[in-house]
Write an enzyme that holds these catalytic residues in place. Structure first.
Site, PDB file in Angstrom:
ATOM      1  N   TYR A  18     -51.361  10.841  12.485  1.00 34.69           N
ATOM      2  CA  TYR A  18     -51.636   9.409  12.268  1.00 34.69           C
ATOM      3  C   TYR A  18     -52.910   8.945  12.957  1.00 34.69           C
ATOM      4  CZ  TYR A  18     -46.762   9.923  11.063  1.00 34.69           C
ATOM      5  OH  TYR A  18     -45.599  10.368  10.528  1.00 34.69           O
ATOM      6  N   TYR A 146     -36.269   6.961   9.664  1.00 35.97           N
ATOM      7  CA  TYR A 146     -37.433   7.842   9.522  1.00 35.97           C
ATOM      8  C   TYR A 146     -36.934   9.221   9.087  1.00 35.97           C
ATOM      9  CZ  TYR A 146     -41.454  10.754  10.255  1.00 35.97           C
ATOM     10  OH  TYR A 146     -42.468  11.653  10.043  1.00 35.97           O
ATOM     11  N   ASP A 247     -29.195  13.241   8.454  1.00 36.62           N
ATOM     12  CA  ASP A 247     -30.443  13.814   8.956  1.00 36.62           C
ATOM     13  C   ASP A 247     -30.361  13.894  10.483  1.00 36.62           C
ATOM     14  OD1 ASP A 247     -32.983  14.464   9.757  1.00 36.62           O
ATOM     15  OD2 ASP A 247     -33.999  12.956   8.522  1.00 36.62           O
ATOM     16  N   LYS A 276     -36.563  20.175  14.531  1.00 37.39           N
ATOM     17  CA  LYS A 276     -37.048  19.848  15.876  1.00 37.39           C
ATOM     18  C   LYS A 276     -36.549  20.801  16.971  1.00 37.39           C
ATOM     19  CE  LYS A 276     -38.979  15.325  15.400  1.00 37.39           C
ATOM     20  NZ  LYS A 276     -38.707  14.449  14.269  1.00 37.39           N
TER      21      LYS A 276
HETATM   22  C1  LIG Z   1     -39.148  14.367  12.877  1.00 40.05           C
HETATM   23  C2  LIG Z   1     -38.141  14.020  11.845  1.00 40.05           C
HETATM   24  C3  LIG Z   1     -38.279  14.459  10.518  1.00 40.05           C
HETATM   25  C4  LIG Z   1     -39.479  15.229  10.037  1.00 40.05           C
HETATM   26  O1  LIG Z   1     -39.626  16.454  10.668  1.00 40.05           O
HETATM   27  P1  LIG Z   1     -41.061  17.226  10.630  1.00 40.05           P
HETATM   28  O2  LIG Z   1     -40.749  18.544  11.244  1.00 40.05           O
HETATM   29  O3  LIG Z   1     -41.992  16.383  11.440  1.00 40.05           O
HETATM   30  O4  LIG Z   1     -41.467  17.329   9.210  1.00 40.05           O
HETATM   31  C5  LIG Z   1     -37.277  14.122   9.637  1.00 40.05           C
HETATM   32  N1  LIG Z   1     -36.203  13.418  10.010  1.00 40.05           N
HETATM   33  C6  LIG Z   1     -36.029  12.992  11.282  1.00 40.05           C
HETATM   34  C7  LIG Z   1     -34.804  12.217  11.651  1.00 40.05           C
HETATM   35  C8  LIG Z   1     -37.010  13.257  12.238  1.00 40.05           C
HETATM   36  O5  LIG Z   1     -36.855  12.793  13.488  1.00 40.05           O
END
Ligand SMILES: *Cc1c(COP(=O)(O)O)cnc(C)c1O
Length: 431
Positions: A18, A146, A247, A276
């Protein structure tokens, strides 16, 4: 390479997350990291409050993870996953199936969180295509979410803080419910769930799935919401036969005090995304898990296979490190350790509550958030935090901490004190 050269190349040629190539925030050259510390090229050592965006749960340069990487390198760094299989991936797949809720039996390994979300969405769409219901192609989500930066992931990010304005011509149009107003630890009243219930009822014939971050909405606002709300969303999905995608890319592997945030509500999603912290922050790897119903549904209709297959799928090096990271986590009383972090964050950030300009201080597990009334001057705050020997990267109105789990009590106290001091100075200057 000396720091001046490094910075010159960076300024001239490198994109950062960003940023614009011109007139951007300063970057800090780092030469090494170990434990909970980052060592800058000028010799300064910073206590890490970010775990490199939720990932580095065991800290940096961990001997066990280093050894797992070396051992795997001597076997093979990578082989294609089409038509081949191997122990690092199968150990990981088995572990993920064992650790996650019972219905989730089928694991798709992929490159990054955003790709895991794309895969999850594609699974949901293909499930309904296979069922002869292709009109069920939209997603319902909650605001302040997000889910990543690729196009379908962007389409379910918060429409205001996300990139909807910019890309509205190409983004799929999804259905948005208000962000949950019932907080973590509270019950969810009729009025809190009514908007989701209404939208689900109204759009049920065209909805493939509900997608949300369970309990903690991360990059979209660092909000903690009621487990009861999540439980009720699960019930509504069952009632209207809409799939639920959880997610857990940010929340997975203990960050909220449970191994997975869904456990706070005792629910199982139909599809789960992980990423992550999966490799302890060493290399990129993510996973999308599907229930037997979803996987068998996809297999039962045309084309009879799931249409996705990344080049680096199941990368052995990443899988070996992930196996070591999960083993390391489970070998200790990680839950007690997260409680220690929660206690340290609560104690350390408490003085921020009385600062003018602070709207709220909230802590859950290894996540501490100071929400301000006004957006923070990021560049300036960042510089002051670095001067006080800590690495924290605020955004919007949020200064938040999610340190590596290995942070010591003394480091945590220093980290919190630096945040409180810098925010205090900020307030003084504003007066
Ligand atoms: C960071 C994140 C993503 C995206 O992951 P990237 O490895 O950066 O593509 C998707 N969903 C959530 C909840 C996240 O925190």
């Amino acid at each position: 390479m000396d720091s001046a050269t490094l910075l010159a190349i960076d300024r001239a040629h490198a994109w950062h997350p960003y940023t614009a190539p011109l007139d951007r925030d300063p970057v800090y050259p780092v030469r090494a990291a170990r434990g909970c510390e980052l060592e800058l090229c000028d010799g300064r050592v910073l206590i890490d409050g970010m775990a490199s965006w939720w990932c580095a749960i065991h800290g940096y340069n961990h001997p066990v993870l280093n050894q797992a990487a070396r051992a795997q390198l001597d076997q093979m760094a990578h082989v294609m996953f089409g038509g081949l299989t191997h122990e690092p991936a199968m150990r990981l797949v088995r572990t993920l199936v064992e650790l996650t809720p019972e219905p989730l039996q089928h694991v798709f390994l992929c490159d990054s969180g955003s790709v895991a979300v794309e895969v999850a969405i594609k699974m949901a769409l293909q499930f309904w295509i296979a069922a002869g219901r292709p009109e069920r192609h939209r997603l319902l989500t909650i605001r302040s979410g997000y889910h990543g930066d690729t196009f379908n992931a962007m389409s379910v990010c918060d429409p205001v803080t996300g990139m909807h304005q910019l890309f509205n011509r190409v983004l799929p149009q999804q259905v948005f419910a208000p962000a949950p107003s019932c907080r973590f630890g509270e019950a969810c009243a009729e009025a809190d769930i009514a908007p989701v219930a209404e939208l689900l009822a109204r759009h049920r014939h065209e909805l493939a799935a509900v997608i949300l971050e369970p309990i903690v909405q991360g990059a979209g606002g660092m909000r903690f919401y009621s487990a009861d709300y999540l439980r009720q969303v699960r019930e509504l999905c069952d009632q209207y036969d809409v799939l639920l995608i959880a997610d857990e890319i940010a929340t997975g592997f203990g960050r909220t005090g449970r191994l997975f945030a869904c456990e706070h509500a005792g629910i199982a999603p139909d599809i789960l995304t992980l990423g992550k912290a999966l490799t302890g922050g060493y290399v990129t790897l993510a996973a999308t898990l599907a229930s037997q119903r979803v996987a068998h549904g996809i297999a039962s209709g045309a084309p009879g296979m799931f249409m996705h297959g990344p080049t680096f799928m199941g990368n052995p090096l990443a899988c070996a490190i992930a196996n070591a990271s999960i083993e390391l986590l489970l070998a200790h009383d990680w839950a007690a350790n997260i409680q220690r972090l929660e206690h340290g964050l609560n104690t350390g950030l408490a003085p921020a509550r009385t600062l003018a300009g602070v709207a709220e201080v909230r802590v859950l597990g290894g996540i501490g958030v100071v929400e301000l009334e006004q957006p923070v001057p990021m560049r300036e705050i960042q510089r002051q935090l670095v001067e006080r020997g800590v690495w924290v990267r605020p955004f919007g109105r949020l200064v938040y901490l999610m340190p590596p789990y290995v942070i010591t009590d003394a480091q945590l106290a220093h980290l919190c004190a630096a945040v409180v001091a810098v925010l205090g100075e900020q307030v003084e200057q504003a007066e």
